[in-house]
Design a protein around this motif. Structure first.
Motif, PDB file in Angstrom:
ATOM      1  N   THR A   1       0.839  -1.207   0.000  1.00  0.00           N
ATOM      2  CA  THR A   1       0.000   0.000   0.000  1.00  0.00           C
ATOM      3  C   THR A   1       0.866   1.246   0.000  1.00  0.00           C
ATOM      4  O   THR A   1       0.639   2.178  -0.795  1.00  0.00           O
ATOM      5  CB  THR A   1      -0.931   0.008   1.236  1.00  0.00           C
ATOM      6  N   PHE A   2       1.860   1.273   0.872  1.00  0.00           N
ATOM      7  CA  PHE A   2       2.778   2.414   0.924  1.00  0.00           C
ATOM      8  C   PHE A   2       3.614   2.515  -0.345  1.00  0.00           C
ATOM      9  O   PHE A   2       3.929   3.604  -0.822  1.00  0.00           O
ATOM     10  CB  PHE A   2       3.695   2.312   2.142  1.00  0.00           C
ATOM     11  N   GLY A   3       3.993   1.359  -0.904  1.00  0.00           N
ATOM     12  CA  GLY A   3       4.788   1.363  -2.130  1.00  0.00           C
ATOM     13  C   GLY A   3       4.055   2.033  -3.275  1.00  0.00           C
ATOM     14  O   GLY A   3       4.593   2.923  -3.953  1.00  0.00           O
TER      15      GLY A   3
ATOM     16  N   GLU B   1      -5.338  -2.952 -10.952  1.00  0.00           N
ATOM     17  CA  GLU B   1      -6.237  -2.459  -9.903  1.00  0.00           C
ATOM     18  C   GLU B   1      -5.850  -1.055  -9.453  1.00  0.00           C
ATOM     19  O   GLU B   1      -6.713  -0.198  -9.243  1.00  0.00           O
ATOM     20  CB  GLU B   1      -6.211  -3.411  -8.703  1.00  0.00           C
ATOM     21  N   SER B   2      -4.560  -0.804  -9.324  1.00  0.00           N
ATOM     22  CA  SER B   2      -4.125   0.525  -8.893  1.00  0.00           C
ATOM     23  C   SER B   2      -4.454   1.574  -9.950  1.00  0.00           C
ATOM     24  O   SER B   2      -4.884   2.686  -9.634  1.00  0.00           O
ATOM     25  CB  SER B   2      -2.628   0.530  -8.578  1.00  0.00           C
ATOM     26  N   ASN B   3      -4.279   1.220 -11.223  1.00  0.00           N
ATOM     27  CA  ASN B   3      -4.614   2.165 -12.289  1.00  0.00           C
ATOM     28  C   ASN B   3      -6.118   2.355 -12.417  1.00  0.00           C
ATOM     29  O   ASN B   3      -6.594   3.446 -12.752  1.00  0.00           O
ATOM     30  CB  ASN B   3      -4.032   1.685 -13.624  1.00  0.00           C
TER      31      ASN B   3
ATOM     32  N   PHE C   1      -7.583  -4.996   8.531  1.00  0.00           N
ATOM     33  CA  PHE C   1      -6.971  -4.073   7.576  1.00  0.00           C
ATOM     34  C   PHE C   1      -8.027  -3.488   6.642  1.00  0.00           C
ATOM     35  O   PHE C   1      -8.054  -2.277   6.397  1.00  0.00           O
ATOM     36  CB  PHE C   1      -5.900  -4.803   6.761  1.00  0.00           C
ATOM     37  N   CYS C   2      -8.896  -4.346   6.113  1.00  0.00           N
ATOM     38  CA  CYS C   2      -9.942  -3.870   5.202  1.00  0.00           C
ATOM     39  C   CYS C   2     -10.888  -2.901   5.904  1.00  0.00           C
ATOM     40  O   CYS C   2     -11.297  -1.883   5.321  1.00  0.00           O
ATOM     41  CB  CYS C   2     -10.730  -5.058   4.651  1.00  0.00           C
ATOM     42  N   ALA C   3     -11.234  -3.210   7.146  1.00  0.00           N
ATOM     43  CA  ALA C   3     -12.121  -2.325   7.906  1.00  0.00           C
ATOM     44  C   ALA C   3     -11.461  -0.968   8.137  1.00  0.00           C
ATOM     45  O   ALA C   3     -12.116   0.082   8.049  1.00  0.00           O
ATOM     46  CB  ALA C   3     -12.488  -2.971   9.243  1.00  0.00           C
TER      47      ALA C   3
ATOM     48  N   ALA D   1      -3.701  -1.811  -2.313  1.00  0.00           N
ATOM     49  CA  ALA D   1      -4.164  -2.467  -1.093  1.00  0.00           C
ATOM     50  C   ALA D   1      -5.250  -3.497  -1.387  1.00  0.00           C
ATOM     51  O   ALA D   1      -5.232  -4.614  -0.859  1.00  0.00           O
ATOM     52  CB  ALA D   1      -4.688  -1.414  -0.114  1.00  0.00           C
ATOM     53  N   LEU D   2      -6.215  -3.129  -2.229  1.00  0.00           N
ATOM     54  CA  LEU D   2      -7.284  -4.070  -2.591  1.00  0.00           C
ATOM     55  C   LEU D   2      -6.702  -5.323  -3.248  1.00  0.00           C
ATOM     56  O   LEU D   2      -7.051  -6.454  -2.896  1.00  0.00           O
ATOM     57  CB  LEU D   2      -8.274  -3.398  -3.546  1.00  0.00           C
TER      58      LEU D   2
END
Length: 364
Positions: free
Chosen positions: A125-127, A204-206, A243-245, A277-278
């Motif tokens: 996620t941070f990356g 997914e990120s895009n 984490f998802c919550a 993250a997803l």
């Protein structure tokens, strides 16, 4: 001037009403999920408590960070060929991902007891958030819509995705080359899984990045997606459920400042991080089919861009100009130019993602 003020007040109320409706929906869903699993909503190992901790902390932190971003002159540069109604948004602070993503990450790490799978998904996620920050910074520095080059952006996304997959292979080598499907079916992929895994992270990120084009659209749809994914993984991975919550709650808290009319945008810093993250959670829990359903809105948005570009190139004449399949891509801009208001677009996309989440939970 009085008529204009009255109209703006009504517009603000509509944006607020939509936010309140989403908050009630997510909270009620979280309580229901905890109740059906015999979890108390005030326990750390629940969906409700992490959701609201992150929502409240993010919302409160925004009242300090948003004015700071404004003083730092991080105003969004609006593309001139976009909807004309968006030109008035020029100067609205961007890069909001720098405060709502870390809130979710820190809360998830603490509440999960620094579980290994949470640590690695926080890292991806941070990356991806770092890639987005670099892109946002270049846009602000150059005062244009062009950040880092598409080639560099893609290379960084693939690089972080490959590192994530290396960790995945090292820790789950026995079961990771197959994909679980609904109703107990399994799809064996062998080594092709690793190509798919990197593709999912990048795509997914895009896709979430493309969806971030209307006030509150990406934050709300991603909040719904994370809550649905959290419910999906809860039986097998309680730490990733937390984490998802947390991510869902932080998106909800960000909407306090990002709902229409937005006081801050998440920028690539936020949207790329959310997509990473997803995808990371889905890969860790072998729930790619669920991710596909929960990302239905993001998938359609991406397809609209691909179709627009392909059709334009295919119909290009001797003058070098082609025809457009949509008035503008992604799809949310086409709907705006077709007469939809921003709030209508956001409400319809929220509803669609909520229905997809229900379908996903029914199929599990």
């Amino acid at each position: 001037m009085e008529a204009k003020s009255s109209s703006e007040s009504s517009f603000n109320l509509s944006g607020t009403s939509l936010f309140v409706l989403l908050s009630v929906l997510l909270s009620a869903s979280a309580l229901l999920i905890d109740w059906t699993a015999n979890r108390l909503p005030w326990q750390a190992l629940s969906i409700t408590l992490p959701l609201w901790i992150c929502a409240l902390v993010t919302a409160g932190l925004g009242y300090w960070v948003v004015p700071l971003l404004l003083r730092l002159k991080t105003g969004q540069v609006i593309r001139e060929d976009g909807p004309q109604a968006h030109l008035k948004k020029a100067g609205t602070p961007t890069m909001g991902g720098i405060f709502f993503v870390p809130v979710a990450v820190v809360a998830a790490l603490v509440l999960s007891g620094f579980a290994a799978e949470v640590v690695v998904v926080c890292a991806i996620t941070f990356g991806y958030g770092a890639i987005g920050w670099l892109d946002d910074w270049q846009i602000l520095r150059r005062k244009s819509n062009k950040g880092i080059s598409p080639r560099m952006k893609l290379a960084l996304q693939i690089g972080f995705g490959a590192l994530f997959c290396l960790w995945l292979a090292w820790n789950q080598v026995d079961s990771i080359t197959t994909i679980a499907l609904p109703f107990g079916f399994v799809l064996p992929l062998g080594l092709l899984f690793w190509l798919l895994a990197v593709f999912v992270l990048v795509a997914e990120s895009n896709a979430t990045n493309l969806t971030d084009g209307v006030d509150g659209l990406a934050a709300g749809t991603v909040a719904i997606a994370f809550l649905g994914l959290g419910a999906m993984v809860a039986p097998t991975s309680p730490s990733l459920m937390i984490f998802c919550a947390c991510m869902s709650g932080s998106c909800l808290g960000f909407l306090v400042h990002n709902r229409n009319p937005a006081r801050v945008f998440m920028g690539d810093t936020g949207s790329l991080a959310l997509g990473g993250a997803l995808a990371g959670v889905a890969l860790l829990t072998n729930t790619l089919w669920a991710l596909f359903l929960l990302s239905g809105i993001f998938f359609i948005e991406t397809l609209s861009v691909m179709a627009q570009v392909s059709y334009y190139k295919a119909t290009k004449g001797p003058d070098g100009i082609g025809k457009r399949l949509f008035k503008m891509a992604p799809l949310h801009h086409h709907l705006e130019l077709s007469g939809w208001s921003e709030l209508q677009v956001v409400a319809m996309f929220y509803l669609t993602n909520a229905l997809l989440a229900l379908l996903c939970l029914w199929l599990r």
